[in-house]
Motif scaffolding. Structure first.
Motif, PDB file in Angstrom:
ATOM      1  N   ALA A 153       0.832  -1.206   0.000  1.00 31.64           N
ATOM      2  CA  ALA A 153       0.000   0.000   0.000  1.00 31.64           C
ATOM      3  C   ALA A 153       0.869   1.260   0.000  1.00 31.64           C
ATOM      4  O   ALA A 153       0.512   2.260  -0.633  1.00 31.64           O
ATOM      5  CB  ALA A 153      -0.935   0.007   1.209  1.00 31.64           C
ATOM      6  N   SER A 154       1.997   1.199   0.673  1.00 29.30           N
ATOM      7  CA  SER A 154       2.895   2.360   0.726  1.00 29.30           C
ATOM      8  C   SER A 154       3.422   2.707  -0.660  1.00 29.30           C
ATOM      9  O   SER A 154       3.616   3.882  -0.972  1.00 29.30           O
ATOM     10  CB  SER A 154       4.064   2.097   1.669  1.00 29.30           C
ATOM     11  N   THR A 155       3.674   1.684  -1.472  1.00 33.94           N
ATOM     12  CA  THR A 155       4.174   1.935  -2.830  1.00 33.94           C
ATOM     13  C   THR A 155       3.224   2.877  -3.551  1.00 33.94           C
ATOM     14  O   THR A 155       3.643   3.878  -4.137  1.00 33.94           O
ATOM     15  CB  THR A 155       4.286   0.614  -3.624  1.00 33.94           C
ATOM     16  N   TRP A 156       1.937   2.543  -3.497  1.00 31.39           N
ATOM     17  CA  TRP A 156       0.936   3.316  -4.245  1.00 31.39           C
ATOM     18  C   TRP A 156       0.651   4.658  -3.594  1.00 31.39           C
ATOM     19  O   TRP A 156       0.436   5.652  -4.292  1.00 31.39           O
ATOM     20  CB  TRP A 156      -0.331   2.487  -4.419  1.00 31.39           C
ATOM     21  N   ILE A 157       0.669   4.702  -2.280  1.00 33.47           N
ATOM     22  CA  ILE A 157       0.422   5.976  -1.602  1.00 33.47           C
ATOM     23  C   ILE A 157       1.567   6.954  -1.874  1.00 33.47           C
ATOM     24  O   ILE A 157       1.338   8.119  -2.231  1.00 33.47           O
ATOM     25  CB  ILE A 157       0.209   5.786  -0.089  1.00 33.47           C
ATOM     26  N   ALA A 193       8.686   5.501  -2.629  1.00 33.72           N
ATOM     27  CA  ALA A 193       7.925   4.502  -3.385  1.00 33.72           C
ATOM     28  C   ALA A 193       8.866   3.462  -3.985  1.00 33.72           C
ATOM     29  O   ALA A 193       8.553   2.264  -4.007  1.00 33.72           O
ATOM     30  CB  ALA A 193       7.106   5.172  -4.483  1.00 33.72           C
ATOM     31  N   LEU A 194      10.008   3.917  -4.455  1.00 31.52           N
ATOM     32  CA  LEU A 194      11.003   3.039  -5.057  1.00 31.52           C
ATOM     33  C   LEU A 194      11.467   1.969  -4.069  1.00 31.52           C
ATOM     34  O   LEU A 194      11.756   0.835  -4.463  1.00 31.52           O
ATOM     35  CB  LEU A 194      12.193   3.897  -5.498  1.00 31.52           C
ATOM     36  N   ASN A 195      11.511   2.314  -2.803  1.00 31.46           N
ATOM     37  CA  ASN A 195      12.001   1.410  -1.763  1.00 31.46           C
ATOM     38  C   ASN A 195      10.909   0.561  -1.127  1.00 31.46           C
ATOM     39  O   ASN A 195      11.166  -0.140  -0.154  1.00 31.46           O
ATOM     40  CB  ASN A 195      12.742   2.209  -0.692  1.00 31.46           C
ATOM     41  N   ASN A 203       8.654  -0.541 -11.147  1.00 31.35           N
ATOM     42  CA  ASN A 203       7.484   0.172 -11.649  1.00 31.35           C
ATOM     43  C   ASN A 203       7.939   1.307 -12.569  1.00 31.35           C
ATOM     44  O   ASN A 203       8.542   2.282 -12.114  1.00 31.35           O
ATOM     45  CB  ASN A 203       6.675   0.728 -10.485  1.00 31.35           C
ATOM     46  N   PRO A 204       7.662   1.187 -13.870  1.00 31.53           N
ATOM     47  CA  PRO A 204       8.160   2.191 -14.812  1.00 31.53           C
ATOM     48  C   PRO A 204       7.620   3.597 -14.562  1.00 31.53           C
ATOM     49  O   PRO A 204       8.340   4.570 -14.770  1.00 31.53           O
ATOM     50  CB  PRO A 204       7.731   1.660 -16.177  1.00 31.53           C
ATOM     51  N   LEU A 205       6.393   3.715 -14.092  1.00 29.54           N
ATOM     52  CA  LEU A 205       5.841   5.042 -13.844  1.00 29.54           C
ATOM     53  C   LEU A 205       6.554   5.729 -12.675  1.00 29.54           C
ATOM     54  O   LEU A 205       6.850   6.919 -12.731  1.00 29.54           O
ATOM     55  CB  LEU A 205       4.337   4.979 -13.594  1.00 29.54           C
ATOM     56  N   ILE A 206       6.853   4.968 -11.635  1.00 29.19           N
ATOM     57  CA  ILE A 206       7.598   5.526 -10.503  1.00 29.19           C
ATOM     58  C   ILE A 206       8.982   5.964 -10.974  1.00 29.19           C
ATOM     59  O   ILE A 206       9.440   7.062 -10.640  1.00 29.19           O
ATOM     60  CB  ILE A 206       7.688   4.514  -9.346  1.00 29.19           C
TER      61      ILE A 206
END
Length: 129
Positions: free
Chosen positions: A38-42, A66-68, A75-78
């Motif tokens: 969830a942290s990735t997306w937040i 988010a990268l971590n 994730n290419p968008l990140i």
């Protein structure tokens, strides 16, 4: 869900309110935050909101977070948004690294709706036109 509210606010151009929602959602994620998907997306949504608001240092920090998180590094968008944020912070060498990573995962298509100045930074490296 709080993130959905943040997304709706962001889409309506109420970026400051969206940022508040994302920060509220992030507080609900247990520690350590980087272990939760969830942290990735937040963090990514927060980074997008900061980027839209031209708060590039905060955007950069959010995308690094988010990268971590789970699956963030792939994730290419990140990767793209982190690279763009680094460009806006004047960190061009680091920016190229992340823009190249995004390109390697998605090709030119990931740049197709972006300001072309980001693609121009890596065009010579990849042999693009």
């Amino acid at each position: 869900m709080i993130c959905d509210e943040g997304d709706a606010l962001s889409e309506d151009g109420e970026v400051e309110q969206a940022i508040k929602k994302y920060l509220t959602a992030l507080k609900l994620v247990p520690l350590p935050k980087n272990e939760w998907e969830a942290s990735t997306w937040i963090y990514a949504a927060l980074g997008d909101a900061y980027f839209t608001n031209e708060e590039y240092v905060q955007a950069k920090d959010s995308f690094f977070n988010a990268l971590n998180c789970p699956e963030g590094i792939s994730n290419p968008l990140i990767l793209l948004r982190l690279g763009e944020s680094l460009v806006e912070c004047g960190e061009l060498d680091k920016a190229k690294e992340y823009l190249l990573r995004a390109y390697m995962l998605e090709g030119y298509e990931i740049f197709s709706e972006e300001d072309q100045k980001y693609y121009e930074l890596i065009k010579d490296i990849i042999g693009g036109y």
